[in-house]
Design a protein around this motif. Structure first.
Motif, PDB file in Angstrom:
ATOM      1  N   GLY A 171       0.810  -1.214   0.000  1.00  0.00           N
ATOM      2  CA  GLY A 171       0.000   0.000   0.000  1.00  0.00           C
ATOM      3  C   GLY A 171       0.842   1.262   0.000  1.00  0.00           C
ATOM      4  N   ARG A 172       1.960   1.226   0.704  1.00  0.00           N
ATOM      5  CA  ARG A 172       2.839   2.396   0.753  1.00  0.00           C
ATOM      6  C   ARG A 172       3.437   2.694  -0.626  1.00  0.00           C
ATOM      7  N   ALA A 173       3.787   1.637  -1.365  1.00  0.00           N
ATOM      8  CA  ALA A 173       4.329   1.830  -2.711  1.00  0.00           C
ATOM      9  C   ALA A 173       3.281   2.458  -3.629  1.00  0.00           C
ATOM     10  N   TRP A 174       2.028   1.997  -3.518  1.00  0.00           N
ATOM     11  CA  TRP A 174       0.953   2.587  -4.310  1.00  0.00           C
ATOM     12  C   TRP A 174       0.756   4.059  -3.945  1.00  0.00           C
ATOM     13  N   GLY A 175       0.896   4.380  -2.677  1.00  0.00           N
ATOM     14  CA  GLY A 175       0.774   5.766  -2.240  1.00  0.00           C
ATOM     15  C   GLY A 175       1.835   6.648  -2.868  1.00  0.00           C
ATOM     16  N   PHE A 176       3.073   6.149  -2.893  1.00  0.00           N
ATOM     17  CA  PHE A 176       4.144   6.920  -3.511  1.00  0.00           C
ATOM     18  C   PHE A 176       3.938   7.062  -5.016  1.00  0.00           C
TER      19      PHE A 176
END
Length: 91
Positions: A14-19
């Motif tokens: 999820g953090r990668a998608w946020g970035f």
């Protein structure tokens, strides 16, 4: 290798998608600023300033993230900066 293990490697956190989302928003948001700058200033100066961001990315990578670069990377930076100077100069 089973299908579940193969799918696990291709999954983004999820953090990668946020970035990725933030990168897309900032990239798309820069275009209105670019066109506004073209209305105000000369095209060569605006384009030169836009290309200067590549030099800043290179230097931030070296100074902040300790990215190693070979002489070819540094030569590329020097050539980039020379081209930016030639684009922005009035001569």
């Amino acid at each position: 290798m089973d299908l579940a293990a193969a799918q696990g490697r291709d999954h983004l956190a999820g953090r990668a998608w946020g970035f990725l989302l933030l990168a897309g928003i900032s990239g798309a948001g820069s275009w209105p600023a670019y066109f506004a700058a073209l209305k105000i200033g000369p095209t060569a100066g605006v384009a030169a300033l836009d290309r200067l961001s590549l030099a800043f990315i290179f230097l931030i990578g070296v100074l902040v993230f300790r990215d190693p670069h070979t002489w070819r990377g540094w030569l590329g930076l020097v050539i980039l900066l020379a081209g930016i100077y030639l684009m922005a100069s009035d001569r």
